[in-house]
Scaffold this motif. Structure first.
Motif, short mmCIF file in Angstrom:
data_model
loop_
_atom_site.label_atom_id
_atom_site.label_comp_id
_atom_site.label_asym_id
_atom_site.label_seq_id
_atom_site.Cartn_x
_atom_site.Cartn_y
_atom_site.Cartn_z
N ARG A 1 -108.36 -73.22 -57.76
CA ARG A 1 -108.54 -72.08 -56.84
C ARG A 1 -109.48 -71.00 -57.36
N PRO A 2 -109.18 -70.43 -58.54
CA PRO A 2 -110.06 -69.36 -59.01
C PRO A 2 -111.46 -69.88 -59.37
N GLU A 3 -111.53 -71.14 -59.83
CA GLU A 3 -112.83 -71.72 -60.19
C GLU A 3 -113.73 -71.82 -58.96
N LEU A 4 -113.13 -72.24 -57.85
CA LEU A 4 -113.96 -72.57 -56.69
C LEU A 4 -114.10 -71.42 -55.70
N ARG A 5 -113.19 -70.44 -55.78
CA ARG A 5 -113.30 -69.31 -54.83
C ARG A 5 -114.65 -68.63 -55.01
N ALA A 6 -115.07 -68.50 -56.25
CA ALA A 6 -116.36 -67.85 -56.54
C ALA A 6 -117.51 -68.66 -55.96
N ARG A 7 -117.24 -69.94 -55.68
CA ARG A 7 -118.29 -70.80 -55.10
C ARG A 7 -118.08 -70.97 -53.59
N ARG A 8 -117.29 -70.07 -52.99
CA ARG A 8 -117.02 -70.02 -51.54
C ARG A 8 -116.29 -71.27 -51.04
N ILE A 9 -115.42 -71.81 -51.90
CA ILE A 9 -114.61 -72.97 -51.49
C ILE A 9 -113.15 -72.59 -51.68
N GLU A 10 -112.39 -72.63 -50.58
CA GLU A 10 -110.95 -72.36 -50.65
C GLU A 10 -110.21 -73.66 -50.94
N VAL A 11 -109.13 -73.57 -51.71
CA VAL A 11 -108.35 -74.77 -52.05
C VAL A 11 -106.91 -74.57 -51.60
N LEU A 12 -106.46 -75.41 -50.67
CA LEU A 12 -105.13 -75.26 -50.08
C LEU A 12 -104.24 -76.44 -50.48
N ALA A 13 -102.96 -76.16 -50.62
CA ALA A 13 -101.98 -77.21 -50.95
C ALA A 13 -101.08 -77.43 -49.74
N VAL A 14 -100.82 -78.69 -49.42
CA VAL A 14 -99.88 -79.01 -48.34
C VAL A 14 -98.64 -79.62 -48.98
N LEU A 15 -97.48 -79.10 -48.60
CA LEU A 15 -96.23 -79.52 -49.25
C LEU A 15 -95.24 -80.03 -48.19
N PRO A 16 -95.51 -81.22 -47.65
CA PRO A 16 -94.66 -81.70 -46.55
C PRO A 16 -93.31 -82.21 -47.02
N GLY A 17 -92.35 -82.18 -46.10
CA GLY A 17 -91.10 -82.92 -46.28
C GLY A 17 -91.34 -84.36 -45.84
#
Ligand SMILES: NC(=O)c1ccc[n+]([C@@H]2O[C@H](COP(=O)([O-])OP(=O)(O)OC[C@H]3O[C@@H](n4cnc5c(N)ncnc54)[C@H](OP(=O)(O)O)[C@@H]3O)[C@@H](O)[C@H]2O)c1
Length: 239
Positions: free
Chosen positions: A160-176
């Motif tokens: 997340r912090p590595e890529l935010r500066a490169r305008r890329i958001e990183v999301l996690a999906v945590l399904p049941g």
């Protein structure tokens, strides 16, 4: 991120949640969806906006080729996943390695392979890693698999912090539990792949860093932040 007009790529798109995600992306107005699968011939439906793509996420040469072909991706959904490693005392090392190879190393290799593509996305890009509620608390009957999803969650946080500066958001999906082949033999309440896919895309549209796409994960997820040990106990007693 706005789904409408996005150019998405979904790994493991031939069945289960991946297939439902392709359909949900088309429904939500994605401009183009690369439906990536180990056997691209298994991508049958979806219409003109769906482009089948051969991609085994554990094969670096296929990742490189896919990044060349799908050079306009703005939304990368790492959905491909494996479940081989069950009880931690009875599983073999090969089963644990297989889950880590796909769920951790493969996911990271796809992200790294697509970074140049995502960095040139005009309005920024989004990476979505499909993990599991078992990333937050181990589900003992699937203890080895849970460990691989926990590792993938940690890598998601590191990115997340590595890529935010490169305008890329990183999301996690945590399904049941989702009603797919992966957990066919587990008797427990499950959400349909279509409903999970819609919940996932709603979370992407909101930009949630942690997406709980179904009713069970929403319950457990909110409980986790209040009481992490409670989730561990609940998952252990559900075994
Ligand atoms: N089902 C659940 O209860 C549940 C709950 C939480 C999270 N998840 C996660 O949701 C994601 C989708 O799982 P699912 O439930 O749809 O499972 P599934 O029906 O077993 O489908 C798994 C998909 O991943 C693909 N895949 C596996 N290894 C791959 C590789 N090396 N390269 C490319 N594709 C690969 C499979 O392709 P092939 O057809 O070629 O094998 C298949 O398309 C996974 O990450 C899973 O861990 C599932």
């Amino acid at each position: 991120m706005k789904i409408e007009g996005s150019v998405a790529l979904v790994t493991g798109a031939n069945r289960g949640l991946g297939k439902a995600l392709v359909e949900a992306l088309v429904e939500a107005g994605a401009a183009k969806v690369y439906a990536a699968a180990r056997d691209a011939r298994q991508i049958s439906a979806g219409g003109a906006r769906v482009i089948p793509l051969a991609l085994d996420t554990t094969k670096p040469e296929q990742i490189a080729a896919a990044a060349k072909t799908a050079g306009d991706v703005t939304l990368l959904i790492n959905n491909a996943g494996a479940l081989n490693a069950h009880n931690v005392l009875t599983m073999g090392p090969a089963e644990l390695e297989a889950d880590f190879r796909t769920n951790v190393v493969g996911t990271l290799d796809v992200i790294k392979g697509f970074l140049p593509v995502l960095e040139r996305a005009p309005g920024g890009a989004t990476i979505v890693n499909v993990l599991s509620l078992a990333a937050l608390g181990s589900f003992p009957p699937l203890g080895g698999y849970s460990a691989s999803k926990a590792a993938a969650y940690s890598i998601t946080q590191a990115l997340r912090p590595e890529l935010r500066a490169r305008r890329i958001e990183v999301l996690a999906v945590l399904p049941g539990p989702i009603d797919t082949d992966m957990v066919r033999d587990l008797a427990m309440p499950k959400t349909s792949p279509a409903d999970t896919a819609r919940g996932l895309l709603a979370g992407v549209a909101r930009g949630d860093e942690e997406i709980f796409p179904d009713p069970m994960s929403r319950d457990f997820g909110s409980g986790f932040y209040a009481d992490p040990k409670g989730l561990e106990r609940t998952l252990a007693s559900a075994a």
